[in-house]
Design a protein around this motif. Structure first.
Motif, PDB file in Angstrom:
ATOM      1  N   TRP A   1       0.819  -1.265   0.100  1.00 35.80           N
ATOM      2  CA  TRP A   1       0.012   0.001  -0.177  1.00 35.80           C
ATOM      3  C   TRP A   1       0.779   1.293  -0.011  1.00 35.80           C
ATOM      4  N   ASP A   2       0.478   2.395  -0.206  1.00 32.29           N
ATOM      5  CA  ASP A   2       0.767   3.624  -0.310  1.00 32.29           C
ATOM      6  C   ASP A   2       0.113   4.609   0.559  1.00 32.29           C
TER       7      ASP A   2
ATOM      8  N   ASN B   1      -1.439   8.506   0.834  1.00 36.38           N
ATOM      9  CA  ASN B   1      -1.833   9.680   0.245  1.00 36.38           C
ATOM     10  C   ASN B   1      -0.974  10.761   0.716  1.00 36.38           C
TER      11      ASN B   1
ATOM     12  N   GLY C   1       5.683   1.278   5.863  1.00 34.55           N
ATOM     13  CA  GLY C   1       5.138   1.070   4.354  1.00 34.55           C
ATOM     14  C   GLY C   1       5.968   1.658   3.331  1.00 34.55           C
ATOM     15  N   ASP C   2       6.944   2.253   3.662  1.00 38.86           N
ATOM     16  CA  ASP C   2       7.985   3.040   2.765  1.00 38.86           C
ATOM     17  C   ASP C   2       8.440   1.902   1.720  1.00 38.86           C
TER      18      ASP C   2
ATOM     19  N   GLU D   1       8.858   0.353  -2.425  1.00 37.91           N
ATOM     20  CA  GLU D   1       8.291  -0.297  -3.452  1.00 37.91           C
ATOM     21  C   GLU D   1       8.015  -1.491  -3.038  1.00 37.91           C
TER      22      GLU D   1
ATOM     23  N   ASP E   1       4.722  -4.620   1.366  1.00 35.13           N
ATOM     24  CA  ASP E   1       5.103  -3.899   2.461  1.00 35.13           C
ATOM     25  C   ASP E   1       5.084  -4.955   3.450  1.00 35.13           C
TER      26      ASP E   1
ATOM     27  N   VAL F   1      -5.525   5.946   2.102  1.00 28.62           N
ATOM     28  CA  VAL F   1      -4.554   4.966   1.470  1.00 28.62           C
ATOM     29  C   VAL F   1      -4.748   4.762   0.060  1.00 28.62           C
ATOM     30  N   SER F   2      -3.636   4.368  -0.627  1.00 31.56           N
ATOM     31  CA  SER F   2      -3.922   4.201  -2.171  1.00 31.56           C
ATOM     32  C   SER F   2      -3.024   3.175  -2.694  1.00 31.56           C
ATOM     33  N   ASN F   3      -3.007   2.535  -3.717  1.00 33.09           N
ATOM     34  CA  ASN F   3      -2.496   1.563  -4.356  1.00 33.09           C
ATOM     35  C   ASN F   3      -2.228   0.340  -3.439  1.00 33.09           C
TER      36      ASN F   3
END
Length: 193
Positions: free
Chosen positions: A29-30, A32, A83-84, A86, A89, A125-127
């Motif tokens: 996850w990423d 926002n 969550g940092d 690529e 995670d 949260v995105s992706n």
């Protein structure tokens, strides 16, 4: 090439991959750009569920506080606090050959740690995605991108592995819950302190 699933889609895992035994479930996850002042700590977990749709005991809940199921079938690779970066995670390893006979499903979830206190939710949260990889050869079998369907939810059931006529299948769920981890535990029959 992996199969990209849509919400609610089900796909055979072992039928098309005879001998498939060890699966790595990657969740990612990423966050926002919006900043709530606190860091986001999302947590992946696995619930081992019986025919009644519940975890038989608290031991069937595998998460950052209980990393390995006693059968050896489910092994959480550890908590990622930021969550940092690529890719995945958090990762959970599954050995299909060791899943106890009374377990019919393994549900994969993601929750936001201390979401209410930090005023955080999945709308920020995105992706978010889940992917299943054959550990014997590193091949990504399935990927499900959750999309941006969430707003105030603090927990998501991402997907589940389930038995069907002796084979394993995967169901892309993508259902959000309010009430975070406690709500999910209640849903799966686990008492939380």
């Amino acid at each position: 090439m992996p199969i990209n699933l849509a919400k609610g889609q089900k796909v055979d895992l072992t039928k098309g991959n005879p001998g498939l035994k060890n699966i790595m479930v990657g969740l990612g996850w990423d966050v926002n750009a919006f900043d709530s002042g606190d860091s986001f700590d999302l947590d992946a977990a696995a619930f081992l569920i019986d025919a009644a749709g519940k975890c038989p005991t608290d031991k069937e809940f595998v998460f950052y506080g209980n990393l390995t199921h006693s059968s050896g079938a489910v092994n959480h690779m550890g908590d990622n606090l930021t969550g940092d970066g690529e890719g995945d995670d958090e990762q959970i390893q599954i050995d299909l050959s060791k899943v106890p006979a009374n377990i019919e499903k393994i549900a994969f979830t993601v929750t936001i740690y201390e979401a209410e206190a930090r005023h955080q939710n999945f709308g920020q949260v995105s992706n978010a995605f889940i992917r299943l990889v054959d550990e014997s050869n590193g091949t990504e079998l399935i990927r499900y991108d959750l999309g941006e369907d969430f707003s105030i939810e603090t927990a998501v059931v991402v997907g589940e592995l389930y038995r069907n006529n002796g084979e394993w299948k995967f169901n892309a769920i993508g259902s959000g819950f309010q009430g975070g981890l406690a709500a999910l535990c209640g849903h799966y029959g686990i008492q939380v302190a």
